[in-house]
Structures are given as structure tokens and as C-alpha cells.
Design a protein around this motif. Structure first.
Motif, short mmCIF file in Angstrom:
data_model
loop_
_atom_site.label_atom_id
_atom_site.label_comp_id
_atom_site.label_asym_id
_atom_site.label_seq_id
_atom_site.Cartn_x
_atom_site.Cartn_y
_atom_site.Cartn_z
N GLY A 134 -13.17 -8.99 -6.69
CA GLY A 134 -14.05 -8.20 -7.52
C GLY A 134 -14.58 -6.95 -6.86
N VAL A 135 -14.07 -6.66 -5.65
CA VAL A 135 -14.54 -5.49 -4.90
C VAL A 135 -13.36 -4.57 -4.63
CG1 VAL A 135 -15.64 -4.72 -2.77
CG2 VAL A 135 -16.33 -6.88 -3.81
N THR A 149 0.96 0.93 -4.26
CA THR A 149 -0.31 1.04 -4.97
C THR A 149 -1.31 1.76 -4.08
OG1 THR A 149 0.11 -1.03 -6.11
CG2 THR A 149 -2.15 -0.25 -6.11
N PRO A 150 -1.97 2.78 -4.60
CA PRO A 150 -3.00 3.45 -3.80
C PRO A 150 -4.13 2.47 -3.46
CG PRO A 150 -2.50 4.72 -5.78
CD PRO A 150 -1.83 3.40 -5.92
N MET A 151 -4.62 2.54 -2.23
CA MET A 151 -5.68 1.65 -1.80
C MET A 151 -6.87 1.69 -2.76
SD MET A 151 -6.65 -0.62 0.35
CE MET A 151 -5.84 -0.50 1.92
N GLU A 152 -7.19 2.89 -3.25
CA GLU A 152 -8.36 3.02 -4.13
C GLU A 152 -8.11 2.44 -5.52
OE1 GLU A 152 -6.04 6.90 -4.24
OE2 GLU A 152 -6.74 5.55 -2.69
N ARG A 153 -6.93 1.91 -5.77
CA ARG A 153 -6.65 1.24 -7.04
C ARG A 153 -6.41 -0.24 -6.85
NH1 ARG A 153 -2.35 5.46 -9.57
NH2 ARG A 153 -3.68 7.30 -9.44
N ASN A 156 0.85 -1.18 0.00
CA ASN A 156 0.00 0.00 0.00
C ASN A 156 0.89 1.24 0.00
OD1 ASN A 156 -1.60 2.23 0.88
ND2 ASN A 156 -3.09 0.80 1.69
N GLU A 157 0.63 2.16 -0.90
CA GLU A 157 1.50 3.33 -1.01
C GLU A 157 1.53 4.18 0.25
OE1 GLU A 157 0.52 6.21 -4.00
OE2 GLU A 157 -1.41 6.64 -3.13
N ALA A 158 0.52 4.04 1.11
CA ALA A 158 0.50 4.80 2.37
C ALA A 158 1.70 4.47 3.24
CB ALA A 158 -0.80 4.53 3.13
N ALA A 159 2.28 3.31 3.05
CA ALA A 159 3.47 2.93 3.83
C ALA A 159 4.63 3.90 3.60
CB ALA A 159 3.90 1.51 3.48
#
Length: 128
Positions: free
Chosen positions: A123-124, A114-118, A71-74
Motif C-alpha cells: 500500500g506504499v 516498470t518505473p519505480m514511481e509506478r 524496474n525500468e532503470a535496468a
């Protein structure tokens, strides 16, 4: 979810799969904690020797390479530099523990955020 993709020569990888998956998962847990064990994903890709080139010719004995998706937030955390350094060192040490010291100088570990929203699972779209 930590996701590691390892590329190595098929002949080097064959017979070491279980040991390598365990060592890499342990490296992730060492940095993130036990909660990460169940969600750490390790994929091993074995390449025939003639399908790995360095310097315009087939590589004779390349060291494994690892793409580590997180996760890119890291990367925005106050301790990001420490986390990145520990992940790179731990993953490298895990590779060396399985393949031997001869590979250490060439092991590459690329952390990809990777951004969480991506991100999606089942499938969710994942939510923060």
C-alpha cells in the motif's frame, strides 16, 4: 523486485510447480546475485488446453510463456543488453530444464519495465 508470471498448459504444469519456481528463482539469482533470491516472485498460471489458441485455433502443445517484470532503470544501465540477454537465456533454460527440450523453440520471455514511481508494495509507493 523481479516478478515472473509463467503461463503454461495446466496438464504440463501440474506436479512441476516446486521445481519450476526453484529453477526460475535460480535463473534470476544467477544474473542479479544472491540478494535477489528473497524478493524474486514467481506466479504460475495453468491454463486448460482449450483456453490457449494459436493461429485462430486451440494450440495442441504450446510452450510456456513468461512475463518478467523488472524496474525500468535496468534498461538504462550500460550493461543492459547483457543483462537482458542473460535473463532471457537463463529463464528459457530454466523452463527447458523443467518441461524438456521440446519446448525451447517456442518459449517466449517478455521483459517489462516498470518505473519505480509506478510501483507500490504493501500500500506504499516504492521509492528509488
Amino acid at each position: 523486485m523481479p516478478h515472473l508470471t509463467v503461463r503454461a498448459l495446466e496438464d504440463d504444469l501440474a506436479g512441476r510447480e516446486v521445481e519450476l519456481i526453484g529453477a526460475l528463482t535460480d535463473a534470476v539469482v544467477e544474473v542479479y546475485g544472491d540478494w535477489a533470491r528473497e524478493i524474486a516472485v514467481v506466479q504460475l498460471i495453468g491454463l486448460p488446453a482449450n483456453r490457449w489458441g494459436i493461429g485462430g485455433k486451440p494450440a495442441e502443445s504450446p510452450s510456456p510463456s513468461v512475463t518478467f517484470g523488472i524496474n525500468e532503470a535496468a534498461f538504462s544501465r550500460p550493461d543492459a543488453q547483457d543483462i537482458v540477454a542473460r535473463l532471457i537465456a537463463g529463464v528459457t533454460d530454466a523452463i527447458v530444464a523443467v518441461f524438456g527440450e521440446r519446448v525451447r523453440s517456442g518459449v517466449t520471455v517478455e521483459l517489462v519495465g516498470t518505473p519505480m514511481e509506478r510501483t507500490g508494495v504493501g500500500g506504499v509507493m516504492a521509492t528509488p
